[in-house]
Design a protein around this motif. Structure first.
Motif: not given
Length: 121
Positions: A45-52, A59-65, A77-79
């Motif tokens: 998946s693009g992201s995995l968020v646990i308990n939120h 979060q600008a320092d995490l890749p999102f997509g 971020a760098e990605e």
């Protein structure tokens, strides 16, 4: 609207997810460390968020997509820089190109050198 789906066991949930296109984000609510590890290892998946929910977007320092049909790649971020950039290799050689001596047509000095070289081996 955020769909909430309930399952009797993790294998049932994993099966449901695998039968569909890859999700942009997976929000997992559990206190079971084993369930968290299973989702990390077996769900693409693009992201995995646990308990939120939704906090990964801020979060600008995490890749999102997303991956596949759920998105065009990561940004933030760098990605994100890598997604929207194209790296280019540039090689510049100064001086004489010694490797050109190894290309035909060979002249007499190269023939002599190669003959000595091959006898040495």
């Amino acid at each position: 609207m955020l769909p909430i789906l309930l399952y009797s066991d993790m294998e049932e949930a994993l099966s449901y997810i695998h039968q569909r296109p890859r999700p942009l984000a997976l929000y997992l609510f559990t206190q079971q460390t084993e369930d968290q590890r299973l989702c990390e290892a077996r769900i693409v998946s693009g992201s995995l968020v646990i308990n939120h929910t939704l906090v990964q977007v801020a979060q600008a320092d995490l890749p999102f997509g997303g991956i596949g049909a759920s998105g065009m790649g990561a940004y933030h971020a760098e990605e994100g820089f890598r997604t929207f950039s194209h790296g280019k290799s540039v090689l510049s050689k100064r001086g004489k190109n010694i490797l050109a001596l190894l290309r035909p047509p060979y002249r007499r000095p190269i023939h002599r050198f190669m003959a000595k070289f091959w006898r040495f081996l």
